[in-house]
Scaffold this active site. Structure first.
Site, PDB file in Angstrom:
ATOM      1  N   HIS A   1      -0.719   4.541  -0.414  1.00  0.00           N
ATOM      2  CA  HIS A   1      -1.524   5.156   0.835  1.00  0.00           C
ATOM      3  C   HIS A   1      -0.770   6.241   1.427  1.00  0.00           C
ATOM      4  CE1 HIS A   1      -4.159   3.170  -2.121  1.00  0.00           C
ATOM      5  NE2 HIS A   1      -4.689   4.375  -2.323  1.00  0.00           N
TER       6      HIS A   1
ATOM      7  N   ASP B   1       0.877  -1.362  -0.022  1.00  0.00           N
ATOM      8  CA  ASP B   1      -0.120  -0.121  -0.118  1.00  0.00           C
ATOM      9  C   ASP B   1       1.319   1.502  -0.104  1.00  0.00           C
ATOM     10  OD1 ASP B   1      -1.976   1.565   0.512  1.00  0.00           O
ATOM     11  OD2 ASP B   1      -3.091   0.546   1.955  1.00  0.00           O
TER      12      ASP B   1
END
Length: 144
Positions: A19, A17
């Site tokens: 983000h 990830d």
């Protein structure tokens, strides 16, 4: 003195990830609430969380995930913590931690079954996580 030591949190975004926004918001909120934060950034492996927790003598590990693979990325983390000498360290997870629309009550039960102390859905306010940390770390009497 031990009572004056800030509680140390290891935070980051697990797995593949990338983000970073939520992580940055949590980093700021946790510091403002009086925690010392070891922020590992994005694309963090379980082993990196654990190594950082050992190195920093962390009081808790806070795992974020937004790309939906959190359930896969978090499997076995409690066992790895236990094996590394971090038995009982509070583990908190939050964000978009599963794929698709699922009952969060069920998702939370699955994460608790995996050894996480708290699981939070997407959009949880940082204050809610801070409150949970204070409870888990027996800091109820210390307010920001």
């Amino acid at each position: 003195m031990e009572s004056e030591r800030k509680k140390v949190l290891v935070i980051g975004v697990i797995g593949a990830d990338v983000h970073a926004v939520g992580n940055a918001i949590l980093n700021h909120a946790f510091k403002a609430a009086g925690f010392e934060v070891v922020n590992l950034g994005v694309m963090v492996s379980q082993e990196e969380y654990i190594a950082a927790a050992i190195e920093s003598n962390a009081d808790a590990i806070v795992v974020s995930s937004l790309y939906g693979q959190g359930e896969l990325d978090c499997r076995g983390m409690r066992e790895k913590c236990d094996e590394a000498g971090l038995k009982g360290i509070p583990l908190i997870v939050g964000g978009n931690i599963v794929i698709g629309k699922q009952s969060f009550a069920e998702v939370e039960q699955r994460f608790k079954a995996m050894g996480f102390d708290r699981a939070f859905p997407p959009g949880t306010a940082p204050e809610t996580t801070i409150e949970a940390l204070r409870e888990l770390l027996h800091m109820e009497d210390q307010q920001a």
